[in-house]
Design a protein around this motif. Structure first.
Motif, mmCIF file in Angstrom:
data_model
loop_
_atom_site.group_PDB
_atom_site.id
_atom_site.type_symbol
_atom_site.label_atom_id
_atom_site.label_comp_id
_atom_site.label_asym_id
_atom_site.label_seq_id
_atom_site.Cartn_x
_atom_site.Cartn_y
_atom_site.Cartn_z
ATOM 1 N N LEU A 1 1.667 -5.404 -2.926
ATOM 2 C CA LEU A 1 0.348 -5.421 -2.593
ATOM 3 C C LEU A 1 0.090 -4.817 -0.714
ATOM 4 N N SER A 2 1.248 -4.536 0.294
ATOM 5 C CA SER A 2 0.435 -4.305 1.274
ATOM 6 C C SER A 2 0.519 -2.529 1.114
ATOM 7 N N ASN A 3 0.827 -1.724 0.175
ATOM 8 C CA ASN A 3 1.121 -0.439 0.446
ATOM 9 C C ASN A 3 -0.060 -0.523 -0.638
ATOM 10 N N TYR A 4 -0.145 -1.527 -1.817
ATOM 11 C CA TYR A 4 -2.003 -1.183 -2.319
ATOM 12 C C TYR A 4 -2.819 -1.575 -0.690
ATOM 13 N N PHE A 5 -2.701 -1.686 0.405
ATOM 14 C CA PHE A 5 -3.767 -1.786 0.564
ATOM 15 C C PHE A 5 -4.233 -1.229 1.866
ATOM 16 N N ALA A 6 -2.417 -0.237 2.114
ATOM 17 C CA ALA A 6 -2.798 0.719 3.165
ATOM 18 C C ALA A 6 -3.075 2.275 1.800
ATOM 19 N N GLY A 7 -3.255 2.004 0.995
ATOM 20 C CA GLY A 7 -3.621 3.247 0.709
ATOM 21 C C GLY A 7 -4.657 3.659 0.167
ATOM 22 N N ALA A 8 -5.420 1.882 0.042
ATOM 23 C CA ALA A 8 -7.200 1.890 0.434
ATOM 24 C C ALA A 8 -7.620 1.904 1.359
ATOM 25 N N LEU A 9 -6.850 1.656 2.562
ATOM 26 C CA LEU A 9 -7.497 1.950 3.862
ATOM 27 C C LEU A 9 -7.533 3.322 4.374
ATOM 28 N N LEU A 10 -6.111 4.471 3.659
ATOM 29 C CA LEU A 10 -6.378 5.794 4.294
ATOM 30 C C LEU A 10 -6.921 5.964 3.074
ATOM 31 N N MET A 11 -7.557 5.635 1.933
ATOM 32 C CA MET A 11 -8.602 6.687 1.041
ATOM 33 C C MET A 11 -9.697 5.380 0.795
ATOM 34 N N PRO A 12 -10.932 5.102 1.850
ATOM 35 C CA PRO A 12 -11.693 3.734 1.194
ATOM 36 C C PRO A 12 -11.835 4.205 0.016
ATOM 37 N N TYR A 13 -12.550 3.118 -0.876
ATOM 38 C CA TYR A 13 -13.012 3.649 -2.206
ATOM 39 C C TYR A 13 -13.946 4.360 -2.379
ATOM 40 N N GLN A 14 -15.312 3.717 -1.577
ATOM 41 C CA GLN A 14 -16.441 4.771 -1.990
ATOM 42 C C GLN A 14 -16.407 5.995 -1.594
ATOM 43 N N ARG A 15 -15.497 6.322 -0.251
ATOM 44 C CA ARG A 15 -15.591 7.639 0.088
ATOM 45 C C ARG A 15 -14.393 8.839 -0.066
ATOM 46 N N PHE A 16 -13.636 7.843 -0.853
ATOM 47 C CA PHE A 16 -12.153 8.970 -1.689
ATOM 48 C C PHE A 16 -13.234 8.829 -3.300
ATOM 49 N N LEU A 17 -13.522 7.770 -4.060
ATOM 50 C CA LEU A 17 -13.955 8.358 -4.739
ATOM 51 C C LEU A 17 -15.364 9.367 -4.945
ATOM 52 N N GLN A 18 -16.031 9.790 -3.492
ATOM 53 C CA GLN A 18 -17.601 10.675 -3.881
ATOM 54 C C GLN A 18 -16.532 11.641 -3.690
ATOM 55 N N ALA A 19 -15.621 12.000 -2.603
ATOM 56 C CA ALA A 19 -15.109 13.472 -2.813
ATOM 57 C C ALA A 19 -14.204 13.418 -3.728
#
Length: 462
Positions: A263-281
């Motif tokens: 879960l801490s690794n999940y958070f790290a990935g979501a922080l470096l690749m924020p959901y909306q910005r990453f999905l749009q890209a």
């Protein structure tokens, strides 16, 4: 889905009339839903989630499809058991999912005992004086994988929390420097680099007394940022992570520890690749993994992993499944946001493109592959390596693969030049020799357990 709703209501000791009133519907309507005579619409699902305080994904058919495949594999390992139809398996899983998971737990314990017996036999054969009574612990990683698959690899609470932190960092220094500054300013923690050749095995070590986060100097910039983001999750959202672990009801301390790390690794990935910005890209770049890695300053594997988590209900991305293997065929990561099934029995298929990636380092390979059930997928595979630089320095080499259903393949840049609609152009693969029905496969390593018990025509899988 009606049985699941009835079970949730009974667990909270609510009558049909009380729940119907809370949902704003009639008792007869609720009664029909519990008897599977009325569908659970999206508005009703959202109200159920709010009233009963549950994740609406508990009603997801994705979970049912995965459980059906897993239970089918378990029964396939029993050569003397009568044949079981897919209709029976689906009824078992959809109406009694906890019973189905108990069957998987029994199978897991059976395997532990079988491995223990093999170990004892080997020690007796070679005269070993080791402790022959030592039990082999079941895989905690497997338990965590099952939890993530039940959540479709998307943890909404953590994902949104990470997105908020990313928004606070946006517009400041580059991400790595901003994370380092946040650790120092908010928590008084300094980041220090250690000599990667000095025997530091883990990717990071936190000294709580001196408030120092040690990172090996062999990590890339993206890897350093990831480790800092993971540490921030444990500092700022430990209560949320603990609540998620507690709610998941893991079997023991080992599984709980693995879950906290995941879960801490999940958070790290979501922080470096924020959901909306990453999905749009991802959508704008046709899911070009290398361009996304460059844009967000992370590695190829990190992007693949993040793409398999984009399942926010109101803004879902393309449903991917992700896997990582080594040269020996060991699967160290596997995640599926769909009903694609990674077999628990008999290894994986040698005809799968992921194994060709080891022979083509640095190249992205593609494969249109068909499964025995008739489903067809587009697979992308590439070799990835980690480890300290230097002559004869120890490192790790894996192959990672990302797949999606063929109906969605046209959205990927990797589908260019491929005939996605030619059934003859697809490579026939399976989930593993022991549970694969393809009798004419030239690469078969073991007889199929399923073929040993032919299914009557009226129970055959369509």
């Amino acid at each position: 889905m009606g049985v699941r709703l009835q079970r949730l209501r009974e667990e909270r000791r609510m009558t049909q009339a009380a729940l119907a009133k809370a949902l704003g519907i009639s008792p007869s309507y609720l009664n029909q839903m519990e008897r599977n005579q009325r569908p659970l619409t999206v508005p009703i699902l959202l109200r159920i989630g709010s009233v009963l305080n549950v994740d609406p994904q508990i009603f997801s058919e994705h979970d049912s499809a995965s459980l059906v495949a897993d239970v089918r594999d378990v029964f396939g390992e029993l050569p003397d058991a009568p044949p079981t139809s897919m209709a029976e398996l689906k009824m078992l899983v959809e109406n009694m999912p906890d019973l189905a998971r108990s069957i998987l737990l029994l199978q897991r314990r059976y395997r532990v005992m079988a491995e223990r017996a093999d170990t004892l036999a080997a020690r007796l054969d070679d005269g070993s004086r080791g402790d022959s009574t030592q039990a082999l612990a079941p895989s905690t990683d497997e338990e965590v994988r099952e939890y993530l698959n039940r959540r479709q690899n998307y943890i909404d609470e953590l994902d949104r929390a990470a997105e908020l932190v990313a928004g606070e960092l946006d517009g400041q220094l580059r991400t790595r420097d901003a994370l380092q500054a946040r650790l120092l300013e908010r928590h008084g923690i300094r980041v220090q680099l250690s000599d990667g050749d000095a025997g530091m095995v883990r990717k990071h070590r936190y000294d709580a007394q001196q408030k120092i986060l040690w990172l090996p100097d062999t990590l890339t910039g993206g890897q350093r940022a990831f480790q800092m983001a993971a540490q921030i999750s444990l500092l700022e959202h430990s209560a949320l992570i603990d609540a998620l672990v507690l709610a998941a009801q893991f079997s023991g301390a080992g599984a709980q520890s693995s879950a906290r790390l995941a879960l801490s690794n999940y958070f790290a990935g979501a922080l470096l690749m924020p959901y909306q910005r990453f999905l749009q890209a991802a959508e704008s770049r046709a899911y070009d993994i290398e361009r996304l890695a460059q844009q967000f300053g992370v590695g190829f594997e990190a992007v693949c992993h993040r793409l398999s988590t984009l399942q926010r209900p109101e803004a879902a991305g393309l449903p991917f499944f992700f896997v990582r293997v080594d040269r020996a065929g060991n699967v160290s990561k596997r995640q599926s946001a769909t009903d694609f099934h990674f077999s628990r029995v008999g290894g994986t298929c040698p005809l799968w493109i992921v194994y060709d990636a080891f022979s083509h380092p640095g190249q992205i390979l593609t494969q249109v592959a068909s499964m025995p059930d008739g489903c067809t997928y587009l697979w992308i595979a590439r070799q990835v390596s980690t480890g300290a630089p230097g002559y004869r320095a120890p490192g790790k080499t894996f192959a990672v693969a990302l797949g999606c259903d063929i109906s969605q393949a046209h959205r990927l840049i990797y589908s260019k030049g491929l005939d996605l609609h030619d059934p003859q152009g697809a490579t026939p693969i399976g989930t593993g020799c022991k549970v694969c029905e393809r009798q004419a496969c030239p690469q078969r390593a073991f007889p199929s357990l399923l073929a040993a018990r032919p299914v009557p025509p009226n129970q055959a899988t369509p």
